[in-house]
Structure formats: C-alpha cells, structure tokens
Design an enzyme around this catalytic site. Structure first.
Site, mmCIF file in Angstrom:
data_model
loop_
_atom_site.group_PDB
_atom_site.id
_atom_site.type_symbol
_atom_site.label_atom_id
_atom_site.label_comp_id
_atom_site.label_asym_id
_atom_site.label_seq_id
_atom_site.Cartn_x
_atom_site.Cartn_y
_atom_site.Cartn_z
ATOM 1 N N SER A 269 0.861 -1.183 0.000
ATOM 2 C CA SER A 269 0.000 0.000 0.000
ATOM 3 C C SER A 269 0.896 1.230 0.000
ATOM 4 O O SER A 269 1.998 1.201 0.553
ATOM 5 C CB SER A 269 -0.872 0.023 1.255
ATOM 6 O OG SER A 269 -1.523 1.281 1.376
ATOM 7 N N TYR B 114 -1.589 -0.385 10.325
ATOM 8 C CA TYR B 114 -1.775 -0.916 8.964
ATOM 9 C C TYR B 114 -0.578 -0.521 8.091
ATOM 10 O O TYR B 114 -0.016 -1.363 7.376
ATOM 11 C CB TYR B 114 -3.077 -0.378 8.373
ATOM 12 C CG TYR B 114 -3.270 -0.627 6.896
ATOM 13 C CD1 TYR B 114 -3.697 -1.870 6.428
ATOM 14 C CD2 TYR B 114 -3.034 0.383 5.964
ATOM 15 C CE1 TYR B 114 -3.882 -2.100 5.076
ATOM 16 C CE2 TYR B 114 -3.222 0.168 4.613
ATOM 17 C CZ TYR B 114 -3.651 -1.075 4.167
ATOM 18 O OH TYR B 114 -3.822 -1.287 2.812
HETATM 19 P P1 NAP Z 1 -11.506 -5.522 0.183
HETATM 20 O O1 NAP Z 1 -12.366 -4.941 -0.880
HETATM 21 O O2 NAP Z 1 -11.839 -5.300 1.617
HETATM 22 O O3 NAP Z 1 -11.393 -7.098 -0.093
HETATM 23 C C1 NAP Z 1 -10.613 -7.858 0.770
HETATM 24 C C2 NAP Z 1 -10.528 -9.269 0.259
HETATM 25 O O4 NAP Z 1 -9.638 -9.990 1.110
HETATM 26 C C3 NAP Z 1 -11.846 -9.995 0.280
HETATM 27 O O5 NAP Z 1 -11.884 -10.850 -0.827
HETATM 28 C C4 NAP Z 1 -11.774 -10.784 1.584
HETATM 29 O O6 NAP Z 1 -12.495 -12.013 1.530
HETATM 30 C C5 NAP Z 1 -10.313 -11.102 1.646
HETATM 31 N N1 NAP Z 1 -9.819 -11.359 2.990
HETATM 32 C C6 NAP Z 1 -9.911 -10.561 4.087
HETATM 33 N N2 NAP Z 1 -9.326 -11.157 5.133
HETATM 34 C C7 NAP Z 1 -8.888 -12.348 4.694
HETATM 35 C C8 NAP Z 1 -8.235 -13.438 5.300
HETATM 36 N N3 NAP Z 1 -7.902 -13.405 6.597
HETATM 37 N N4 NAP Z 1 -7.948 -14.518 4.545
HETATM 38 C C9 NAP Z 1 -8.272 -14.590 3.240
HETATM 39 N N5 NAP Z 1 -8.896 -13.586 2.597
HETATM 40 C C10 NAP Z 1 -9.206 -12.489 3.325
HETATM 41 O O7 NAP Z 1 -9.985 -5.035 0.034
HETATM 42 P P2 NAP Z 1 -9.210 -4.374 -1.216
HETATM 43 O O8 NAP Z 1 -9.385 -2.915 -1.143
HETATM 44 O O9 NAP Z 1 -9.509 -5.101 -2.469
HETATM 45 O O10 NAP Z 1 -7.706 -4.670 -0.758
HETATM 46 C C11 NAP Z 1 -6.934 -5.736 -1.272
HETATM 47 C C12 NAP Z 1 -5.500 -5.496 -0.886
HETATM 48 O O11 NAP Z 1 -5.071 -4.245 -1.388
HETATM 49 C C13 NAP Z 1 -5.250 -5.475 0.623
HETATM 50 O O12 NAP Z 1 -4.017 -6.095 0.919
HETATM 51 C C14 NAP Z 1 -5.178 -3.989 0.925
HETATM 52 O O13 NAP Z 1 -4.405 -3.712 2.086
HETATM 53 C C15 NAP Z 1 -4.520 -3.486 -0.345
HETATM 54 N N6 NAP Z 1 -4.746 -2.040 -0.585
HETATM 55 C C16 NAP Z 1 -5.998 -1.559 -0.850
HETATM 56 C C17 NAP Z 1 -6.152 -0.188 -1.071
HETATM 57 C C18 NAP Z 1 -7.493 0.455 -1.372
HETATM 58 O O14 NAP Z 1 -7.582 1.702 -1.390
HETATM 59 N N7 NAP Z 1 -8.549 -0.310 -1.625
HETATM 60 C C19 NAP Z 1 -5.043 0.657 -1.039
HETATM 61 C C20 NAP Z 1 -3.799 0.113 -0.770
HETATM 62 C C21 NAP Z 1 -3.656 -1.233 -0.559
HETATM 63 P P3 NAP Z 1 -13.951 -12.207 2.206
HETATM 64 O O15 NAP Z 1 -14.795 -11.066 1.742
HETATM 65 O O16 NAP Z 1 -14.435 -13.517 1.654
HETATM 66 O O17 NAP Z 1 -13.742 -12.240 3.668
#
Ligand code: NAP
Length: 251
Positions: free
Chosen positions: A146, A160
């Site tokens: 991130s 985080y």
């Molecule tokens: P999201 O929409 O909240 O989706 C999270 C995903 O991870 C869901 O599929 C969830 O599955 C799964 N998950 C959560 N906890 C888990 C666990 N313990 N084991 C296996 N799967 C798990 O998140 P996102 O925004 O797509 O983020 C994805 C990645 O990008 C993360 O690492 C996040 O830190 C990073 N990121 C995101 C952003 C942003 O702005 N969105 C920015 C920087 C970095 P379930 O729904 O089935 O529980």
C-alpha cells in the site's frame, strides 16, 4: 514458467482488487484459484467473471491467518490445476481509523496475523512449489502492499501502514533471495482505490472524499491495479524482481 495457460493463486479474491486480479488472469486465459475468507457467494461471482473473461477458475475458502487452512489452500490448488506458475498475496485488512495512543495490542496482532504472517505463510507455500531447486517450474510472486507503507498514515492507521512496510521489505528480500532459483518477487503499492476496504476502516466514502486532493483528481479502480499485477505475473516482466510498483495516480 510456462507461456500458455498459467496456474495462479490469488488470496482475497472474492472482492475488490483480488477479484479484479482474478478476472485479469481469466482474460489472459489463465487458470486461477480464487481464495476467500468468508464470502462464498462473492467468490463464486468472481469465478463466474474469470471464466466469462476466458479463463478457468475455482473458489477455495481459507483464512490466511490460519496456517493449516492456508497450507490446505495450496493443496487444493495442486489438485485442481497442477504445477503453480504464479501467486498474488492480496488478502489484507485494515482496522477502524484511530490514533496510535488509543489502539490496543489485540488489534495489532490481528493486523499482523493477516497482513504479514498470513502473507508469509502463503508466499512460502507458493515459493516451495515454484522454485527450480525443488523441481518447480519457476514463477512469479506479487505482494500487495500500500502507499501507506511510505506515507505512514498518521492519525489514521499507522499499524496498517507498518504492516505494509513489512510487505515492502519482504519484497526487497525475497525478490533477491529467490530469483536465482527461478522465482521473481515484486510488489504493488495501490493508492486510494474504490473498494469495500474503506468501509472496514469506518470511512465508506473515503475514495470519493479523497479524490479531489489526489494528483489525478480521482480515486483508482481495482482493474487499474490488476493490470499492473498481471504484468508482473506475466513473462513480459521477466527481468524484474524486488521491484515495487506504485499504482497511486501520482500520490
Ligand atoms: P476488500 O475490498 O476489503 O477485499 C478484501 C478481500 O480480502 C476480500 O476478498 C476478503 O475475503 C479477503 N480477505 C480478508 N481477510 C482475509 C483473510 N484473513 N484470509 C483470506 N482472505 C481475506 O480489500 P481491497 O481494497 O480489495 O484490498 C486488497 C488489498 O489491497 C489489501 O491487501 C489492501 O491492504 C490493499 N490495498 C488496498 C487499497 C485500497 O484503497 N482499496 C489501497 C492500498 C492497498 P472475504 O470477503 O471472503 O472475507
């Protein structure tokens, strides 16, 4: 790594960035294991979208913070699609926005169990299968970090941010430790991407609220992150390892 239909495991692929990565893999004709923790219906929707895009896909439940479940995820991937070509460590969580002074250690443990230990166990399972020295085909690992790792996220979630700093450091180390053994390891640092994750931090409208202040004046889409991940998984990035790509719209 085989040039034709790659076998890729993506953690946290039921929603958001992981879902978009799975669909981007499908669009390349690859076979993708769609991992999820809780939302089986959303994972099935990702599977349908990846197949509709032109690939093969299968959903496998595993909480990456549970070591046994995570190791079983890779056994299921072996059984479904054989030798592994690529892995995306995407599963990650945030915790509600707050100040360091008010946080407790239980919150920190949970964040690091998922974002760091879970990422390490799953990456180890993937790497053990892909390294040439253990009879693997070689491959590519992408660790999802991130922009928080370099911004620090003061007054929001420094914990985080620190967990993602660990992810960046792992990218630097593993990218060099594993490359002579046939496995490239690179990172992607998304900026503000419009997904459900912001609701988990107590800020469901964060992407829209932040947009005017971002260099591109807009938040990113999960698909825009997925294209960078697919590039790093592909043979087009064959001389890259230990690199971290910012997909932040200039942030
Ligand atoms: P999201 O929409 O909240 O989706 C999270 C995903 O991870 C869901 O599929 C969830 O599955 C799964 N998950 C959560 N906890 C888990 C666990 N313990 N084991 C296996 N799967 C798990 O998140 P996102 O925004 O797509 O983020 C994805 C990645 O990008 C993360 O690492 C996040 O830190 C990073 N990121 C995101 C952003 C942003 O702005 N969105 C920015 C920087 C970095 P379930 O729904 O089935 O529980």
């Amino acid at each position: 790594m085989s040039a034709a239909s790659k076998h890729i495991v993506v953690t946290g692929a039921s929603r958001g960035i992981g879902r978009a990565v799975a669909v981007a893999c499908g669009a390349r004709g690859w076979r993708v294991v769609v991992n999820y923790a809780r939302d089986a219906e959303a994972a099935q929707d990702t599977v349908r979208a990846a197949i509709a895009a032109g690939g093969q896909a299968l959903a496998v439940q595993a909480d990456v913070s549970d070591e046994a479940q995570t190791r079983a995820l890779f056994a299921a991937a072996d059984a479904a699609y054989g030798p592994l070509d690529g892995f995306v460590a995407n599963a990650g969580i945030v915790a509600p926005v707050g100040r360091f002074l008010d946080m407790d250690a239980a919150r920190w443990r949970r964040l690091f169990e998922v974002n760091v230990v879970g990422l390490m166990v799953s990456t180890q399972e993937a790497a053990r299968r892909m390294v040439l020295s253990r009879g693997g085909p070689g491959g590519s690992v992408v660790l999802i970090s991130s922009a928080a790792a370099r911004l620090g996220s003061p007054d929001m979630y420094v914990d985080y941010a620190a967990s993602k700093g660990a992810v960046d450091t792992l990218t630097l180390g593993l990218g060099r430790e594993l490359c002579a053994d046939g496995v490239r390891v690179n990172g992607v640092r998304p900026g503000i991407i419009d997904t459900d994750i912001h609701a988990a931090a107590g800020e469901p409208d964060r992407a829209a609220r932040m947009a005017p202040g971002l260099p591109m004046r807009r938040a990113g889409r999960a698909e825009e992150v997925a294209e960078a991940v697919a590039f790093l998984l592909s043979d087009a990035s064959s001389y890259m390892t230990g690199a971290i790509l910012d997909v932040t719209g200039g942030r």
